[in-house]
Design a protein around this motif. Structure first.
Motif, PDB file in Angstrom:
ATOM      1  N   UNK A   1       2.529  -1.361   8.506  1.00 32.81           N
ATOM      2  CA  UNK A   1       1.356  -1.787   9.283  1.00 32.81           C
ATOM      3  C   UNK A   1       0.121  -1.190   8.650  1.00 32.81           C
ATOM      4  N   UNK A   2      -0.938  -1.997   8.564  1.00 32.34           N
ATOM      5  CA  UNK A   2      -2.174  -1.566   7.934  1.00 32.34           C
ATOM      6  C   UNK A   2      -3.265  -1.346   8.963  1.00 32.34           C
ATOM      7  N   UNK A   3      -4.075  -0.304   8.752  1.00 27.00           N
ATOM      8  CA  UNK A   3      -5.268  -0.106   9.562  1.00 27.00           C
ATOM      9  C   UNK A   3      -6.196  -1.285   9.333  1.00 27.00           C
ATOM     10  N   UNK A   4      -6.772  -1.792  10.406  1.00 28.56           N
ATOM     11  CA  UNK A   4      -7.660  -2.946  10.288  1.00 28.56           C
ATOM     12  C   UNK A   4      -8.379  -3.197  11.590  1.00 28.56           C
TER      13      UNK A   4
ATOM     14  N   UNK B   1      -2.520   3.325   9.550  1.00 24.85           N
ATOM     15  CA  UNK B   1      -1.554   2.897   8.532  1.00 24.85           C
ATOM     16  C   UNK B   1      -0.214   3.496   8.941  1.00 24.85           C
ATOM     17  N   UNK B   2       0.834   2.679   8.930  1.00 27.89           N
ATOM     18  CA  UNK B   2       2.146   3.150   9.359  1.00 27.89           C
ATOM     19  C   UNK B   2       3.153   2.898   8.244  1.00 27.89           C
TER      20      UNK B   2
ATOM     21  N   UNK C   1       0.836  -1.199   0.000  1.00 32.36           N
ATOM     22  CA  UNK C   1       0.000   0.000   0.000  1.00 32.36           C
ATOM     23  C   UNK C   1       0.873   1.251   0.000  1.00 32.36           C
ATOM     24  N   UNK C   2       0.468   2.234  -0.808  1.00 28.59           N
ATOM     25  CA  UNK C   2       1.197   3.505  -0.863  1.00 28.59           C
ATOM     26  C   UNK C   2       0.457   4.518  -0.001  1.00 28.59           C
ATOM     27  N   UNK C   3       1.155   5.517   0.525  1.00 28.23           N
ATOM     28  CA  UNK C   3       0.489   6.511   1.371  1.00 28.23           C
ATOM     29  C   UNK C   3      -0.488   7.360   0.580  1.00 28.23           C
TER      30      UNK C   3
END
Length: 425
Positions: free
Chosen positions: A38-41, A47-48, A4-6
């Motif tokens: 790290x992904x929001x979930x 998201x990090x 994932x990209x910011x």
């Protein structure tokens, strides 16, 4: 590792502005790359991204080229907390004061190194280059990995030496926040109360997961011989969980107040293991994620940590020793910081705070511990399979057996029946 990209607003220009705020001088970005770590979930609200930056800056009157690793945390706002979390206030106001306060104890080595960047002095948390609150909360932080702080194996739990390192650092944090609250008495008003102060909000992002996890834990315990009374008490407290949380988290009942980290489990602890170039302790802990910080009892952090992050055999043999180690360090640090000796909490006072918040340990045991022990493959399973695998974990079940009997013996669960003829160990 996610690809994932910011989002568009987190880019090289954003990093440049953050670095210029931090260094208070012009920075020219030469190269800037982002990698999602790290992904929001379901179990993470952010998201990090780890950002590698090559840049040009003026130092001592000449332009130099340098590189820096930066963490960018893009935190999603919870609908139950539309005003945001306490993390922004912690990084903008509280934590800089905490660092300054502790730097007064010179041999604790909390000073920021001015010249030799290889000398890795003691860190309690990452420096914040820049933070803001908009649609999300965004934090641009130093990467503690550059100072040899790394994630611990939260699935196994910490051994005695690492647990002592956490207790030492937690005592310093609590002592410094006592000084801060005493120096700035109105500061407490800038922090929201604990997210659990009025119970677990039914519209919060994790409410369903908390109660679903507790129900799964109860079903598991009901199957164990001799645990019928404990399981019955667990069912009663499931229905009255919010009432009990509200009761134990009343700020007025604290015998003395600290700023609690709010979620001190192994997933929010980094450990420095190497002595190379280091000043101070060989094993040193640093804390991340201050979203749930609040003004309250030291017993909150101590109960969460002990019930989620310490290896079972260490907990059985050294629980009292770890608490005493925390207390001795708290007392020592307060004395070094010239806190009035007659106002230093007694050992009995600290233990009373721990006892009064044992129910927080119960919550952490049932909900946070299984997540901490979750294997990577379980995180990709559907909800039903994920919950089953969480609570089938061997460490989770062993901790449940030990801790639930202990809670029953202490009266935390107010067991309706004691089926076993033997007292809990």
């Amino acid at each position: 590792m996610s690809t994932k990209v910011p989002p568009a607003y987190i880019n090289a220009n954003y990093i440049q502005q953050a670095m210029e705020c931090y260094f208070e001088k012009c920075v020219i970005i030469l190269e800037c790359t982002f990698k999602c770590i790290a992904l929001e979930g379901e179990y993470c609200s952010s998201d990090i991204y780890r950002t590698q930056v090559k840049f040009e800056i003026n130092r001592h009157g000449r332009r130099v080229y340098d590189n820096m690793s930066i963490i960018v945390k893009d935190a999603v706002m919870d609908v139950s907390a539309p005003m945001g979390t306490n993390e922004l206030v912690m990084f903008k106001h509280v934590l800089p004061h905490v660092r300054r306060i502790l730097s007064e104890v010179t041999f604790y080595h909390y000073q920021v190194p001015e010249t030799d960047h290889r000398t890795l002095l003691t860190k309690m948390f990452a420096d914040c280059l820049f933070c803001e609150r908009g649609k999300n909360e965004v934090f641009v932080l130093e990467d503690l990995k550059a100072s040899n702080y790394k994630k611990v194996d939260h699935r196994k739990g910490l051994d005695l030496e690492l647990s002592r390192a956490v207790m030492r650092k937690l005592a310093d944090f609590h002592a410094a926040t006592m000084i801060y609250l005493n120096t700035y008495p109105s500061a407490a008003a800038t922090l929201f109360p604990s997210t659990f102060a009025n119970g677990i909000s039914p519209i919060s992002r994790h409410a369903a997961k908390v109660f679903e996890g507790m129900r799964t834990a109860i079903k598991l315990v009901e199957q164990w011989t001799g645990f019928g009374g404990i399981a019955a008490s667990m069912r009663i407290w499931l229905e009255n969980c919010n009432e009990r949380l509200t009761q134990v988290l009343q700020t007025e009942r604290c015998r003395f107040q600290v700023i609690a980290h709010g979620e001190l489990w192994a997933k929010n602890i980094l450990m420095r293991m190497s002595q190379k170039y280091c000043v101070g302790e060989l094993r040193d802990a640093a804390f991340v994620d201050f979203q749930l910080s609040f003004v309250g009892s030291c017993g909150y952090d101590l109960n969460v940590f002990l019930n989620t992050s310490v290896q079972l055999e260490v907990l059985k043999a050294h629980r009292y020793e770890l608490l005493r180690y925390y207390y001795d360090r708290l007392t020592e640090t307060l004395k070094y910081l010239n806190w009035e000796e007659e106002k230093i909490p007694s050992w009995e006072t600290v233990m009373s705070e721990v006892y009064d918040l044992e129910f927080i340990g119960y919550y952490a045991l049932l909900y946070l511990l299984p997540i901490s022990c979750m294997e990577r493959e379980a995180s990709t399973q559907d909800n039903e399979k994920q919950h089953t695998s969480l609570y089938e974990n061997e460490r989770v079940q062993e901790m449940f057996r030990y801790a639930l009997e202990r809670f029953a013996k202490l009266g935390v669960l107010e067991c309706v029946i004691q089926e076993s003829g033997n007292p809990p160990s």
